[in-house]
Structures are given as C-alpha cells and as structure tokens.
Design a protein around this motif. Structure first.
Motif, mmCIF file in Angstrom:
data_model
loop_
_atom_site.group_PDB
_atom_site.id
_atom_site.type_symbol
_atom_site.label_atom_id
_atom_site.label_comp_id
_atom_site.label_asym_id
_atom_site.label_seq_id
_atom_site.Cartn_x
_atom_site.Cartn_y
_atom_site.Cartn_z
ATOM 1 N N ASN A 147 -91.555 -33.193 16.580
ATOM 2 C CA ASN A 147 -90.831 -31.984 15.901
ATOM 3 C C ASN A 147 -89.684 -32.369 15.009
ATOM 4 O OD1 ASN A 147 -92.484 -29.726 16.746
ATOM 5 N ND2 ASN A 147 -91.315 -29.514 18.499
ATOM 6 N N GLU A 152 -87.605 -30.131 12.184
ATOM 7 C CA GLU A 152 -87.239 -29.257 13.097
ATOM 8 C C GLU A 152 -86.058 -29.705 13.515
ATOM 9 O OE1 GLU A 152 -88.732 -26.330 13.075
ATOM 10 O OE2 GLU A 152 -90.659 -26.852 12.003
ATOM 11 N N GLU A 154 -84.288 -27.079 15.906
ATOM 12 C CA GLU A 154 -83.899 -26.173 17.236
ATOM 13 C C GLU A 154 -85.269 -26.359 17.961
ATOM 14 O OE1 GLU A 154 -82.796 -22.648 15.797
ATOM 15 O OE2 GLU A 154 -81.175 -23.103 14.726
ATOM 16 N N ASN A 155 -85.100 -26.160 19.228
ATOM 17 C CA ASN A 155 -86.054 -25.978 20.201
ATOM 18 C C ASN A 155 -87.030 -27.043 19.935
ATOM 19 O OD1 ASN A 155 -85.083 -23.504 21.214
ATOM 20 N ND2 ASN A 155 -85.895 -22.371 19.571
ATOM 21 N N GLN A 158 -90.246 -27.475 22.088
ATOM 22 C CA GLN A 158 -91.433 -26.198 22.454
ATOM 23 C C GLN A 158 -92.018 -26.251 21.260
ATOM 24 O OE1 GLN A 158 -91.222 -24.178 24.875
ATOM 25 N NE2 GLN A 158 -89.578 -25.452 25.796
ATOM 26 N N GLN A 160 -93.652 -25.087 17.801
ATOM 27 C CA GLN A 160 -92.962 -24.262 16.798
ATOM 28 C C GLN A 160 -94.124 -23.110 16.394
ATOM 29 O OE1 GLN A 160 -89.986 -25.278 15.803
ATOM 30 N NE2 GLN A 160 -90.040 -26.327 17.452
ATOM 31 N N ASP A 161 -93.693 -22.192 15.703
ATOM 32 C CA ASP A 161 -94.645 -21.008 15.393
ATOM 33 C C ASP A 161 -95.896 -21.654 14.616
ATOM 34 O OD1 ASP A 161 -93.266 -19.219 16.511
ATOM 35 O OD2 ASP A 161 -92.434 -18.341 14.848
ATOM 36 N N TRP A 162 -95.683 -22.585 13.856
ATOM 37 C CA TRP A 162 -96.867 -23.164 12.952
ATOM 38 C C TRP A 162 -97.787 -23.969 13.727
ATOM 39 C CZ3 TRP A 162 -96.707 -28.495 12.770
ATOM 40 C CH2 TRP A 162 -95.401 -28.979 12.921
ATOM 41 N N GLN A 163 -97.414 -24.309 14.878
ATOM 42 C CA GLN A 163 -98.140 -25.079 15.878
ATOM 43 C C GLN A 163 -99.274 -24.334 16.769
ATOM 44 O OE1 GLN A 163 -94.831 -27.162 17.452
ATOM 45 N NE2 GLN A 163 -95.690 -29.027 16.518
#
Length: 260
Positions: A147, A152, A154-155, A158, A160-163
């Motif tokens: 990430n 990226e 942040e987070n 975790q 990411q939305d695109w993942q």
C-alpha cells in the motif's frame, strides 16, 4: 348456430394461446442459444495456461467445479504461469456470467480483453474484476509495504477500496453501498458487461461498478495510479477471458458468455 359460433371462438382463442406459447418458447430458446458455455462442469475443453498449451498443474474439475487445488499445483515441478484462459475464442463486446467462491484469505480475479504476450503477466495487460476475501484477507497478509508503494497514506494494513471484491482492480472501486458479498465458502455470482459506451460489473444481482472505457476519467485513473508505467494495460479491445491464480484455492462454475 350459437354452438357453432362458440366453437369457432374457442378455436381462435386456442390458436392464439398456442401462438403466444410458441413465441415465448422461441424467445427462450433464442436466449439459450445466444450464450456460449465456457465451462459446464464436465470438461475443461478450451481452457489452457496463459501462453501455454494445456492447463497448469492444480487446475482440475472436482464436483462439477473448475478449481485450483493448491496441493496439486504447488507440488509439481512446473515453472510456467498458472493463470488460465479460455483459449478457444477471443471476445470483444460481451456479457460474461460466472459463479465463484473463495476460502478464508483467498484471492483471485477475472481478466478480459487479455492478449497473449510472451514474457508478460496478464495483470499488466488486461482489466481485472477483483475476487478476494474482503473480510479476512488483511488479517492474514501484510499489505503495508504494498500500500505504501501504491501511494496510500492511511490504513496501510487494510484492503483499500480499489482492492476489494468486484472492483475494477486499481481503477474503479466497487460501490460498497451496493456490495452484498456472501461469506467465504459460499457461492457468489458475478457479471461483466462490456460495450464501448459503458462497462458494468455486477455482484450478486447488483451493479457495483460502472464506467466508460477510454473516457477522460478512465485515462486519468490509468495514468496516475498502478498502471501509469504499464503502457499496454487495457490497450487491447478484444482478447481472451482469463482466471487468475494467486496461490489460493478458488472455485468456479456456470461460466458462460454472450456476444453483444
């Protein structure tokens, strides 16, 4: 006389009913004929390794499902790629439907418009409908360095939305308000509809991604993210349907496609 008239009316009604039935049946038959079955649970005919002549070790039929068996796949002395394609035909504008399930921590993907280029990975050539265990993947895999590399901030530990599942990977995130993902080990259905005017990704009966291929927005996303250094990404407008091996068990069934 009245009896004759009633008989004629009944005959007309019966013929109309039969005519409607024939029309409906004809429509149903036509719809069935429009679909090209890529996997019916009984044969892997048409499927082979990307840039290969036959299926890689691990890809087998079990219980009527096309699956990647990691024990079989990882035990073999095999150095080629394990992504597979339906190599019998290339597709341009289409509606693709399939059903799939993942284990805990699983990861895979569906490629389309995939050209075969020796020495190159499908992931840098073709768009990918992401398949992943949204709930558990991050707890089982360290995503931080990846990430960070992707810019990226942040987070980082975790997904990411695109993942996440049903996203156009690293391009268009799936609309999480529409994502209704079944738990790991249970079947999900996915659909990709591609036309030059609009692309739709469906998950369990809902549209979760929609975009215009080659639009200004598409170009901006392509040139500013993961694919900025991949000049051949999504360049082909016709190609193979592919399934990704990510060293993870995966199960597919009812794979079919309709040309548009």
């Amino acid at each position: 006389m009245k009896q004759i008239i009633y008989s004629l009316l009944a005959l007309v009604a019966l013929n109309a009913c039969n005519s409607n039935t024939k029309t409906e049946n004809s429509t149903e038959v036509q719809e069935k004929e429009d679909w090209i079955i890529l996997f019916d649970g009984t044969t892997t005919e048409g499927w082979r390794a990307y840039n290969g002549d036959e299926l890689p070790p691990g890809w087998i039929i079990k219980n009527g499902e096309l699956t990647f068996d990691t024990e079989l796949g990882l035990e073999q002395d095999y150095t080629g790629g394990k992504d597979i394609i339906y190599g019998a035909e290339e597709f341009e504008n289409f509606e693709l439907y399939l059903e799939w399930k993942l284990p805990k921590g699983g990861n895979s993907g569906i490629f389309y418009h995939l050209p075969e280029v020796p020495g190159m990975s499908p992931s840098v050539l073709a768009p990918e409908y992401q398949l992943i265990d949204d709930e558990n993947y991050a707890s089982m895999h360290d995503l931080t360095s990846y990430n960070k590399k992707m810019g990226e901030t942040e987070n980082l530990d975790q997904l990411q939305d695109w993942q996440k599942t049903a996203s156009d990977y690293a391009m268009y995130p799936a609309d999480q308000s529409q994502v209704d993902l079944n738990p790991v080990g249970e079947w999900n259905s996915s659909k990709i509809v591609y036309t030059p005017e609009k692309v739709e990704y469906w998950l369990n009966g809902k549209v979760v991604v929609s975009f215009v291929p080659g639009s200004e927005d598409w170009e901006t996303r392509k040139n500013s993210g993961k694919w900025s250094n991949a000049p051949d990404y999504a360049k082909a407008k016709k190609g193979y349907i592919g399934l990704q091996d990510h060293s993870s068990p995966i199960w597919f069934k009812n794979i079919k496609i309709k040309k548009l």
